[in-house]
Every structure is written in structure tokens, then in C-alpha cells.
Design an enzyme around this catalytic site. Structure first.
Site, PDB file in Angstrom:
ATOM      1  N   LEU A 150       0.724  -1.167   0.086  1.00 36.06           N
ATOM      2  CA  LEU A 150      -0.134  -0.004   0.111  1.00 36.06           C
ATOM      3  C   LEU A 150       0.664   1.271   0.043  1.00 36.06           C
ATOM      4  CD1 LEU A 150      -0.024   1.576   2.930  1.00 36.06           C
ATOM      5  CD2 LEU A 150      -1.565  -0.442   3.505  1.00 36.06           C
ATOM      6  N   GLU A 152       0.923   5.241   1.102  1.00 40.62           N
ATOM      7  CA  GLU A 152       0.319   6.099   2.121  1.00 40.62           C
ATOM      8  C   GLU A 152      -0.587   7.089   1.313  1.00 40.62           C
ATOM      9  OE1 GLU A 152       2.764   7.778   5.174  1.00 40.62           O
ATOM     10  OE2 GLU A 152       3.702   5.812   5.384  1.00 40.62           O
ATOM     11  N   CYS A 264       9.190   4.200   4.190  1.00 39.84           N
ATOM     12  CA  CYS A 264       9.550   2.902   3.418  1.00 39.84           C
ATOM     13  C   CYS A 264      10.806   2.860   2.640  1.00 39.84           C
ATOM     14  CB  CYS A 264       8.335   2.437   2.725  1.00 39.84           C
ATOM     15  SG  CYS A 264       6.962   2.195   3.703  1.00 39.84           S
ATOM     16  N   LYS A 267      14.729   3.611   3.877  1.00 35.74           N
ATOM     17  CA  LYS A 267      15.017   2.545   4.715  1.00 35.74           C
ATOM     18  C   LYS A 267      15.140   1.169   4.122  1.00 35.74           C
ATOM     19  CE  LYS A 267      11.097   0.917   6.865  1.00 35.74           C
ATOM     20  NZ  LYS A 267      10.712  -0.432   6.391  1.00 35.74           N
ATOM     21  N   ARG A 334       8.327  11.312   8.267  1.00 37.60           N
ATOM     22  CA  ARG A 334       9.635  10.379   8.426  1.00 37.60           C
ATOM     23  C   ARG A 334      10.374  10.609   7.309  1.00 37.60           C
ATOM     24  NH1 ARG A 334       7.053   4.706   9.133  1.00 37.60           N
ATOM     25  NH2 ARG A 334       5.487   5.558   7.834  1.00 37.60           N
TER      26      ARG A 334
HETATM   27  C1  UDX Z   1       6.028   3.089  -1.250  1.00 37.32           C
HETATM   28  C2  UDX Z   1       5.620   2.097  -2.323  1.00 37.32           C
HETATM   29  O1  UDX Z   1       4.929   3.046  -3.155  1.00 37.32           O
HETATM   30  C3  UDX Z   1       4.519   1.261  -1.712  1.00 37.32           C
HETATM   31  O2  UDX Z   1       4.254   0.396  -2.893  1.00 37.32           O
HETATM   32  C4  UDX Z   1       4.918   0.418  -0.485  1.00 37.32           C
HETATM   33  O3  UDX Z   1       4.159  -0.435  -0.009  1.00 37.32           O
HETATM   34  C5  UDX Z   1       5.711   1.575   0.428  1.00 37.32           C
HETATM   35  O4  UDX Z   1       6.582   2.357  -0.096  1.00 37.32           O
HETATM   36  P1  UDX Z   1       4.910   5.347  -0.084  1.00 37.32           P
HETATM   37  O5  UDX Z   1       6.112   5.497   0.814  1.00 37.32           O
HETATM   38  O6  UDX Z   1       3.345   5.591   0.777  1.00 37.32           O
HETATM   39  O7  UDX Z   1       4.790   3.928  -0.556  1.00 37.32           O
HETATM   40  O8  UDX Z   1       4.965   6.515  -1.116  1.00 37.32           O
HETATM   41  P2  UDX Z   1       5.271   6.567  -2.824  1.00 37.32           P
HETATM   42  O9  UDX Z   1       4.085   7.064  -3.419  1.00 37.32           O
HETATM   43  O10 UDX Z   1       5.939   5.398  -3.276  1.00 37.32           O
HETATM   44  O11 UDX Z   1       6.137   7.609  -2.714  1.00 37.32           O
HETATM   45  C6  UDX Z   1       7.665   7.796  -2.136  1.00 37.32           C
HETATM   46  C7  UDX Z   1       8.145   9.063  -2.402  1.00 37.32           C
HETATM   47  O12 UDX Z   1       8.960   9.188  -3.527  1.00 37.32           O
HETATM   48  C8  UDX Z   1       7.814  10.305  -1.922  1.00 37.32           C
HETATM   49  O13 UDX Z   1       8.748  11.091  -1.357  1.00 37.32           O
HETATM   50  C9  UDX Z   1       7.357  10.811  -3.151  1.00 37.32           C
HETATM   51  O14 UDX Z   1       7.310  12.197  -3.034  1.00 37.32           O
HETATM   52  C10 UDX Z   1       8.459  10.360  -4.219  1.00 37.32           C
HETATM   53  N1  UDX Z   1       8.164  10.422  -5.480  1.00 37.32           N
HETATM   54  C11 UDX Z   1       7.413   9.637  -6.086  1.00 37.32           C
HETATM   55  C12 UDX Z   1       9.099  11.088  -6.542  1.00 37.32           C
HETATM   56  O15 UDX Z   1       9.907  12.071  -6.016  1.00 37.32           O
HETATM   57  N2  UDX Z   1       8.761  11.017  -7.670  1.00 37.32           N
HETATM   58  C13 UDX Z   1       7.938  10.260  -8.490  1.00 37.32           C
HETATM   59  O16 UDX Z   1       7.724  10.137  -9.676  1.00 37.32           O
HETATM   60  C14 UDX Z   1       7.187   9.499  -7.346  1.00 37.32           C
END
Ligand code: UDX
Length: 437
Positions: A150, A152, A264, A267, A334
Site C-alpha cells: 500500500l 500512504e 519505506c 530505509k 519520516r
Molecule cells: C511506497 C511504495 O510505493 C509502496 O508500494 C510500498 O508499500 C511502501 O513504499 P509510499 O512510501 O507511501 O509507498 O510512497 P510513494 O508514493 O511510493 O512515494 C515515495 C516517495 O517518492 C515520496 O517522497 C514521493 O514524493 C517520491 N516520488 C514519487 C518522487 O519523487 N517522484 C515520483 O515520480 C514518485
């Protein structure tokens, strides 16, 4: 089915509510009394769109309860482990204290035929180790690894309609008795077409860390292209649009900006490298060191660009940072790149005001020395520069004409490349994007 969910944080609270929504009888268990009393009152202890409505919805049915008492797991057929696996202090490896404690705490309450289902992100090898503990205590119980994917901000829909289900069982076989039980738990999703894969324990654990590493790599790839675009005078957003049209590449997760953060991706790639080292396969993942380095470089680049934007010095400059959460639609700070940049700027002599629609309380707990202001108009008052660092919809929609009357200097740094540069320039602003001319 009767289900217990151990750990009621970002993952477990949503999982417990969604399992009750699917018709199961669920008890959520956590050691944190504050969390349990909030959840018991159908209040979400963190911001997640849709969660509070869902909690209210399912609590009315009487199918969902919360407690700090582990013995409440007794009588459940399925026990989900949803506790956190943070980075160890001073090391890259994952801290398994909570996963171990949850499993050991659960053991006395297991009955024959129960299944323990790990959802936390763990280093490969953990599931087999925990499976032995389970079998020693209750030979007729099994441990399955069922990673959670999932995001967030989309946690409720990602849990109710996941894009795939992965079950890691001891023998990797469809015939394993746990498979039918989990199929019953997820019957709703499976009947609506969610694909389901059965693997062995290590493969299931690796699916999660591999997926997160791929996503992190994709983001760092486009951020590396942003560095090149800056050097060559090209536009990384147009570049991403063009390469993303190749469906082998795809446009998703190709947004260049201040990089990835959160509880996520950062780390998980570090823990993955550490685990590969323990397994003697460290060479396979050395590229992740570069992925991490490119990502962290984004933060220093924004500090440097802010200095340039402010005429060469940050000392005494009033900087308004829009966004503290690591991503929009979340209050999670975080490893938030936005907040880490805000703190850096302050350390280097700027006077920083941070705004965010949801994350101010969490941010203030982490960085009490920064100034916070929820109202955007007040946050940008007399600013020498505005930095848009988390792309909340309300920041994307800001009106450059209205804002220009509030600031001292019309300078904006678009850390997520989401604003229309031409529009802001036409309104008299000095606009800087990342990897855009
Ligand atoms: C992530 C994974 O997507 C998810 O499948 C896993 O279960 C947990 O880790 P999440 O941490 O909720 O989910 O956020 P995500 O939407 O993946 O974004 C992570 C980071 O990447 C954010 O800081 C976001 O701003 C950044 N990001 C995302 C970018 O800088 N560019 C992008 O194109 C996409």
C-alpha cells in the site's frame, strides 16, 4: 473469519479496518495506549484519506475492536503481523525488534490450524526463522509471508483492491493449507480479479524489497536526468513525458524533484543492501548506493538553488517552505525531503517558515526549532523566496498574482516541477524548477 492484527500503525490500522469492511471479525492489538484509545473511538491516529469514515462505518457493525492486550488474539484463525521495521540507529540494517516481539508475544495464544501472516517489510530470511518459532510452539500452525504494497495517501483503496496478492508459504506450493485460508480472507479482492501468486518464503520477502528498490531506482534515474538537463539546458519534465510514452518505461514514478522520502523507500533500500552484504551478494546491489546518493544530492541541490535564488546568501533571508509531509495526502514526515531541506536552510542562516495542510504537528515534534504556520497567506508574508516542496493540490493551484502582493521578493522554487513556469513568470516571478530551464 476471526482475525487479529498486531501493530496498528499506518499499515495495521488500515489493514484491520479493511478486513472488517470485507466482513471479518477483527481485533487490532498495539502496545501504544494512545493509539488504541483513538482507534477505539473511531478516530484515526494519523491522516489517511477515507480511514476515519471507514473506522466509523465498520465499528458500527461491531466487527472491529482494538486493545493493548495480546491475549485478545486467542481464538482468531488468522494473525497479521503489521508492526514497523525501522532503520537501526547508526546502521543501514532493519531493526527487527518489533517483529520479533510481536511474534514471540503471539505464540502463547496460537491454536492448532491458525496461521500467522507477516505483512511487515523484512530482510529476506526472517520468515523462515519466525516460521520455526511458530512450529516449535504450535506444530499445527503455519507462518505465511504476505507483503503489503500500500501507498500512504491511497492506503484504504490499495488494501481493499490491491494490484496483486503474494503468499509466501513454507513449501511454495498452491496445496499448502494456508493458501485456502488466505483465499478466504481475501475472497472479495480475488473474486473481483486481483491476481494471486504463491511463492516460497524468501521469494515473497524479496518481492517487496525488489519492488521498492525498483521504484526508488526509477525516481533516482529521472533525478539523475534532471541533473543532466540542468547542465545541458534541457527540460526533464518533457523528457519524462517523451520516454514515458514507451510503455516498457511508463510515465509513472518519473517525476523529477526533491527526491523520495517516507517511512519505506529510503530505509528499505538501505536494509536491502545490508542484507545482501550478509548474504555475500553485496555486489548485486551496489547500484542502490548510487540510487541513495542521487536522492540525497537532491536535497543539497535545493539548498544551493535557494541560495542562488536569494542572491548568493541565505543569511537572514525569509524563506517560506510549502509542504512538510514526505508526499501529499499524508501527515507522515519520516525522512521527509521537504522537512530536511527546511532544517538545512535554517541551519545555514535563513529564517524559515514551514506550512502544510496536515503535517505541522508531526513536523514540529521532529524539528521544533522551525517556525510553522498553517495558513498559506500568512506563511508567505514578506518572504524573500517560496519553496514548493510537497505537491499538495492547494499549492499546485496557488495564484501567482494574488501571492505577489504578500511577498517581499517574487521568487519561487518549484521542488516538484508541478507549476506552470510560463504563468508564474508572466506574473513577474523568478521561477526555478529542478532540471527545467
Ligand atoms: C511506497 C511504495 O510505493 C509502496 O508500494 C510500498 O508499500 C511502501 O513504499 P509510499 O512510501 O507511501 O509507498 O510512497 P510513494 O508514493 O511510493 O512515494 C515515495 C516517495 O517518492 C515520496 O517522497 C514521493 O514524493 C517520491 N516520488 C514519487 C518522487 O519523487 N517522484 C515520483 O515520480 C514518485
Amino acid at each position: 473469519m476471526r482475525i487479529s492484527v498486531i501493530g496498528c500503525g499506518y499499515l495495521g490500522a488500515v489493514h484491520a479496518a479493511c478486513m472488517a469492511k470485507l466482513g471479518h471479525e477483527v481485533v487490532g492489538i498495539d502496545v501504544d495506549e494512545r493509539k488504541i484509545s483513538e482507534l477505539s473511538a473511531a478516530r484515526a491516529p494519523f491522516y489517511e484519506p477515507g480511514l476515519e469514515d471507514l473506522l466509523r462505518d465498520v465499528q458500527e457493525t461491531g466487527r472491529l475492536s482494538f486493545t493493548t492486550d495480546m491475549s485478545a488474539a486467542h481464538g482468531s484463525d488468522v494473525h497479521f503481523i503489521c508492526v514497523g521495521t525501522p532503520q537501526k540507529k547508526g546502521e543501514n540494517a532493519a531493526d527487527l525488534t518489533y517483529v520479533d516481539a510481536a511474534t514471540v508475544g503471539l505464540l502463547p495464544h496460537l491454536s492448532p490450524g491458525d496461521i500467522v501472516v507477516g505483512k511487515s517489510t523484512v530482510p529476506v530470511g526472517t520468515a523462515s526463522r519466525l516460521a520455526e518459532l511458530v512450529q516449535l510452539k504450535e506444530p499445527e500452525a503455519h507462518l505465511v509471508w504476505n507483503p503489503e504494497f500500500l501507498r500512504e495517501g491511497h492506503a484504504v483503496s490499495d488494501t481493499l483492491q490491491p494490484d496483486r496478492l503474494v503468499y509466501g508459504v513454507e513449501n511454495g506450493s498452491e496445496d499448502h493449507p494456508s493458501v485456502a485460508i488466505l483465499d478466504e480472507v481475501y475472497a472479495g479482492s480475488i473474486s473481483s480479479g486481483t491476481p494471486r501468486l504463491v511463492t516460497d518464503h524468501p521469494t515473497a520477502e524479496l518481492v517487496k524489497t525488489a519492488a521498492n528498490s525498483f521504484l526508488a531506482t526509477k525516481i533516482s534515474f529521472i533525478n539523475a536526468m534532471a541533473e543532466l538537463c540542468e547542465a545541458a539546458g534541457a527540460d526533464v519534465t518533457r523528457l519524462a513525458d517523451a520516454i514515458g510514452m514507451d510503455d516498457r518505461i511508463g510515465r509513472k514514478f518519473l517525476n523529477a524533484g526533491i527526491g523520495f522520502g517516507g517511512g519505506c523507500l529510503p530505509k528499505d533500500i538501505r536494509a536491502f543492501m545490508a542484507r545482501a552484504g550478509e548474504l555475500g551478494a553485496d555486489q548485486a546491489l551496489t547500484f542502490l548506493r548510487e540510487v541513495d546518493a542521487i536522492n540525497m544530492r537532491r536535497r543539497s541541490r535545493v539548498v544551493e538553488l535557494s541560495r542562488e535564488l536569494c542572491g548568493g546568501s541565505l543569511l537572514g533571508k525569509r524563506i517560506s517552505v510549502l509542504g512538510a509531509a514526505f508526499k501529499p495526502e499524508s501527515d507522515d514526515v519520516r525522512d521527509s525531503p521537504a522537512l530536511s531541506i527546511a532544517a538545512q536552510l535554517q541551519l545555514q542562516g535563513a529564517v524559515v517558515t514551514v506550512s502544510d495542510p496536515k503535517a505541522i504537528d508531526n513536523a514540529a515534534r521532529r524539528f521544533p526549532e522551525l517556525h510553522y504556520e498553517a495558513d498559506v497567506d500568512r506563511a508567505v508574508q514578506r518572504a524573500d523566496a517560496i519553496l514548493l516542496l510537497t505537491e499538495w493540490q492547494q499549492y499546485r493551484e496557488l495564484d501567482p498574482y494574488a501571492l505577489s502582493t504578500l511577498v517581499t521578493n517574487q521568487r519561487i522554487l518549484d521542488g516538484r516541477n508541478v507549476l506552470d513556469a510560463a504563468k508564474w513568470r508572466a506574473a513577474g516571478w523568478t521561477y526555478r524548477g529542478l532540471g527545467r530551464p
